[in-house]
Enzyme design. Structure first.
Site, short mmCIF file in Angstrom:
data_model
loop_
_atom_site.label_atom_id
_atom_site.label_comp_id
_atom_site.label_asym_id
_atom_site.label_seq_id
_atom_site.Cartn_x
_atom_site.Cartn_y
_atom_site.Cartn_z
N ARG A 89 -31.73 24.65 7.32
CA ARG A 89 -31.68 23.27 6.84
C ARG A 89 -32.20 22.28 7.86
NH1 ARG A 89 -27.27 23.82 3.00
NH2 ARG A 89 -27.02 21.86 1.93
N ARG A 161 -16.04 20.47 -6.37
CA ARG A 161 -16.15 20.50 -4.91
C ARG A 161 -15.77 19.15 -4.30
NH1 ARG A 161 -21.80 23.35 -3.36
NH2 ARG A 161 -21.91 21.55 -2.01
N ARG A 172 -25.51 13.57 1.78
CA ARG A 172 -26.17 14.88 1.67
C ARG A 172 -27.65 14.72 1.34
NH1 ARG A 172 -22.36 17.20 -2.72
NH2 ARG A 172 -23.80 18.95 -2.89
P1 AP5 Z 1 -24.29 23.80 0.09
O1 AP5 Z 1 -23.15 24.49 -0.51
O2 AP5 Z 1 -25.50 24.58 0.42
O3 AP5 Z 1 -24.64 22.55 -0.82
P2 AP5 Z 1 -26.03 21.80 -1.16
O4 AP5 Z 1 -27.22 22.21 -0.41
O5 AP5 Z 1 -25.67 20.37 -1.12
O6 AP5 Z 1 -26.40 22.32 -2.54
P3 AP5 Z 1 -25.46 22.46 -3.74
O7 AP5 Z 1 -24.66 23.71 -3.64
O8 AP5 Z 1 -24.73 21.18 -3.95
O9 AP5 Z 1 -26.52 22.55 -4.93
P4 AP5 Z 1 -27.27 23.81 -5.57
O10 AP5 Z 1 -28.73 23.63 -5.33
O11 AP5 Z 1 -26.67 25.11 -5.18
O12 AP5 Z 1 -27.01 23.49 -7.10
P5 AP5 Z 1 -26.23 24.30 -8.23
O13 AP5 Z 1 -26.93 25.58 -8.54
O14 AP5 Z 1 -24.78 24.37 -7.91
O15 AP5 Z 1 -23.82 23.08 1.44
C1 AP5 Z 1 -22.65 22.29 1.45
C2 AP5 Z 1 -22.44 21.71 2.82
O16 AP5 Z 1 -22.24 22.78 3.78
C3 AP5 Z 1 -23.59 20.89 3.41
O17 AP5 Z 1 -23.57 19.56 2.96
C4 AP5 Z 1 -23.32 21.02 4.90
O18 AP5 Z 1 -22.26 20.17 5.29
C5 AP5 Z 1 -22.83 22.46 5.03
N1 AP5 Z 1 -23.93 23.39 5.30
C6 AP5 Z 1 -24.35 24.39 4.48
N2 AP5 Z 1 -25.39 25.03 5.01
C7 AP5 Z 1 -25.65 24.43 6.20
C8 AP5 Z 1 -26.62 24.63 7.20
N3 AP5 Z 1 -27.58 25.57 7.08
N4 AP5 Z 1 -26.59 23.82 8.28
C9 AP5 Z 1 -25.65 22.85 8.42
N5 AP5 Z 1 -24.71 22.60 7.50
C10 AP5 Z 1 -24.70 23.39 6.39
O19 AP5 Z 1 -26.48 23.34 -9.49
C11 AP5 Z 1 -25.96 22.01 -9.50
C12 AP5 Z 1 -25.53 21.62 -10.92
O20 AP5 Z 1 -26.68 21.58 -11.78
C13 AP5 Z 1 -24.58 22.65 -11.57
O21 AP5 Z 1 -23.64 21.92 -12.33
C14 AP5 Z 1 -25.49 23.50 -12.46
O22 AP5 Z 1 -24.79 23.99 -13.57
C15 AP5 Z 1 -26.57 22.50 -12.87
N6 AP5 Z 1 -27.88 23.10 -13.04
C16 AP5 Z 1 -28.47 24.04 -12.22
N7 AP5 Z 1 -29.69 24.36 -12.67
C17 AP5 Z 1 -29.89 23.59 -13.79
C18 AP5 Z 1 -30.99 23.43 -14.69
N8 AP5 Z 1 -32.14 24.13 -14.54
N9 AP5 Z 1 -30.87 22.54 -15.69
C19 AP5 Z 1 -29.72 21.80 -15.86
N10 AP5 Z 1 -28.65 21.90 -15.04
C20 AP5 Z 1 -28.75 22.79 -14.01
MG MG Z 2 -25.09 25.68 -3.90
#
Ligand code: AP5
Ligand code: MG
Length: 217
Positions: A89, A161, A172
């Site tokens: 990241r 979450r 974020r």
């Molecule tokens: P992390 O858990 O990785 O969160 P993020 O990157 O903010 O991503 P999300 O999990 O929120 O989103 P996603 O892309 O997985 O979406 P999802 O599939 O759930 O990290 C959390 C925290 O941990 C960070 O903020 C940081 O603090 C820390 N961290 C983690 N890694 C780190 C690193 N490498 N370095 C430093 N800190 C770190 O989908 C989202 C929603 O959309 C769902 O409701 C889903 O049902 C819906 N959806 C998905 N696809 C579709 C579609 N095609 N159409 C319609 N709806 C959809």
């Molecule tokens: Mg995720």
């Protein structure tokens, strides 16, 4: 060899696509966010260090994150491939992975980047519900579970979450643009970058990623 990075802004669908990819290709899903959340839930020293940082939407320091990923990639189940979700990241994390991958005989072979406009991300995050046990993502508007509030895959009760609130989401997203988006050019230069439009529907995104992976396994 499928040694994959899945990247994209918060809410782009990384976790959603990851669940399907690991079912099809049988490689482990390594989500740094899920690992931190498990540690927070168990109250481990790592969890205690990460809790406040994650809840306000900031990034956990590179040294903690890099060490954790290196240990995980060395495990036996990564010998036939792995799917990194949410790592790297930062440029420092990408540089560390570029060094450690070949050292442990497991260099990254593909980068899959899913993008979605900011206004859609906000809506997705507001409606998201997640499984605390297996990490699966659902959405109260667009991707409902078969039984309301219950995970289709493992039967656990779904939760929201702590960082899925408007204030933390703003942080974020800012961190994503400042620190993570520069990785696009980093991986374009490496020649392993592939972009997917996350707006074409879950199934189509999934089919596109699947074709790419089938052709490269
Ligand atoms: P992390 O858990 O990785 O969160 P993020 O990157 O903010 O991503 P999300 O999990 O929120 O989103 P996603 O892309 O997985 O979406 P999802 O599939 O759930 O990290 C959390 C925290 O941990 C960070 O903020 C940081 O603090 C820390 N961290 C983690 N890694 C780190 C690193 N490498 N370095 C430093 N800190 C770190 O989908 C989202 C929603 O959309 C769902 O409701 C889903 O049902 C819906 N959806 C998905 N696809 C579709 C579609 N095609 N159409 C319609 N709806 C959809
Ligand atoms: Mg995720």
């Amino acid at each position: 060899m499928l040694n994959i990075i899945l990247m994209g802004p918060p809410g782009a669908g990384k976790g959603t696509q990851a669940t399907r990819i690991i079912d099809e290709f049988g490689i482990p899903h390594i989500s740094t966010g899920d690992i931190f959340r498990e540690n927070i839930a168990k109250g481990t020293p790592l969890g205690l260090q990460a809790k406040a940082i994650i809840e306000r939407g900031d990034l956990v320091p590179d040294d903690l994150t890099i060490g954790l990923v290196k240990d995980r990639l060395c495990k036996d189940d990564c010998a036939k491939g792995y799917l990194l979700d949410g790592f790297p990241r930062t440029i420092a994390q990408a540089e560390a992975l570029k060094k450690m991958g070949p050292e442990i005989g497991r260099p990254v072979t593909l980068v899959v980047d899913i993008t979605v406009p900011d206004e859609v991300l906000v809506e997705r995050i507001a409606g998201r519900r997640v499984c605390p046990k297996c990490g699966a993502s659902y959405n109260v508007n667009s991707m409902k579970p078969k039984v309301e509030g219950i995970c289709d895959r493992c039967g656990a009760e779904l939760i929201q979450r702590k960082d899925d609130n408007p204030e933390s989401f703003k942080v974020r997203l800012e961190n994503y643009y400042a620190q993570t988006q520069p990785l696009v050019d980093f991986y374009k230069e490496e020649g392993i970058y592939h972009h997917f439009d996350g707006m074409i529907g879950f199934q189509k995104v999934s089919e596109g990623i699947s074709s790419l992976l089938q052709a490269n396994k």
